[in-house]
Design an enzyme around this catalytic site. Sequence first.
Site, short mmCIF file in Angstrom:
data_model
loop_
_atom_site.label_atom_id
_atom_site.label_comp_id
_atom_site.label_asym_id
_atom_site.label_seq_id
_atom_site.Cartn_x
_atom_site.Cartn_y
_atom_site.Cartn_z
N GLU A 159 29.59 -83.00 -7.05
CA GLU A 159 29.62 -83.92 -5.92
C GLU A 159 29.18 -83.24 -4.64
O GLU A 159 28.51 -83.84 -3.79
CB GLU A 159 31.04 -84.48 -5.76
N ASP A 202 34.05 -79.82 -8.58
CA ASP A 202 33.28 -78.71 -8.01
C ASP A 202 33.70 -78.46 -6.57
O ASP A 202 34.29 -79.33 -5.91
CB ASP A 202 31.77 -78.99 -8.08
#
Length: 414
Positions: free
Chosen positions: A178, A83
């Site tokens: 994350e 991400d």
Amino acid sequence: MTDKNNIIDRFISYVKIDTQSDESSNSTPSTEKQWDLAKKLTEELREMGMQEVSIDENAYVMATLPSNVDFDVPVIGFVAHFDTTPDFSGTNVNPQIVEDYDGKDIVLNKEKNIILSPDYFEDLLEYKGQTLITTDGTTLLGADDKAGITEIMEAMQYFIAHPEVKHGKIRVCFTPDEEIGRGAHKFDVKKFGAEWAYTMDGSQVGELEYENFNAAGVVVTVTGKSVHPGYAKGKMINSMYIAQDFINSLPRLETPEHTEGREGFFHLNGIKGDVEETKLNYIIRDHDRQHFEARKEVMKKLGAEICKQYDRDCVTVEIKDQYFNMKEKVEPVMHIVDIAEEAMERVDITPLIKPIRGGTDGAQLSFMGLPCPNIFAGGHNFHGKYEYVPVESMQKAVEVIVKIAEITAEKFRK
């Protein structure tokens, strides 16, 4: 060791996929678009010949490179997240390649006059003569952490193409979310099955980190009393003024802009209020666990003192721990840091061992039973339009991954 063009092509194919996470979402992954890269990585792992390739219901991708030695070697792992941050756009990323960087200003976007300059970003001068990948000035790049993914994938490809390089069993995992602090929340440590691992999620070449902040989030709610201002004398209680008292009572120099190294801080990162109610959003950070706990107590006591001062329950302080310093979990197994340090030295990199002024999936994983220091991925200026990554830094990271696996096998040869 690794072909520069292969790295460039792989990295660009990843960053062009929008994988921005969303902290307001309760799903995992927090955005549907993260599945696009997760599925692509799953297919690529299968195609290159990795074993035990899996993608679970939360988009965690795992795979195995089997051992090619006839003696027992601890299973090690490498982890990166796919991400990108919600802080800046990751849509329509259009990477620019700067060959043989000359040390001068790089025009990212002529139309908008967006310039990446060594006058402001001095680190650029360290990469004269190298190949840089930058943004076009309108989005982030996504080297955090698609550089890390690229490096792990390239290292696995190298091992498969070079069976003469001896190593034990290696596990890899690519995670969602994350950037919103949830990358390890649904990580199946037992399924991963490694004795220790490394996140490839640092910045400049040589970074090796096994200390990070202890972290907590704080919501301070101040309640007032709203009365028509024309008839308010002796009746109105303005929550915003009380909130101002709270803000001004914390140490002014213990904030991010006044601290460095292992110094902790209180950080006010959001205010929303009116006469009736004001909410203050803080984060607390400190490397020292005792100091961290003391900071939490300071905020609780301050709330209580203001309530006493106003003779009413006007301030509530809610504190939620976010993650802890992995140092206490890594220090008992310091050989895992020593191996990474030796790997860097063997490929002519000077290790830069320093505390992280932030967090990492490795911190949460370490407390979940998977000690997990952090290694450089090579990028700079993360989370914004000035982000860039030298291709040579990614090549070096691949070399470090390979060398870590080699050294681990060497050290456990009977």
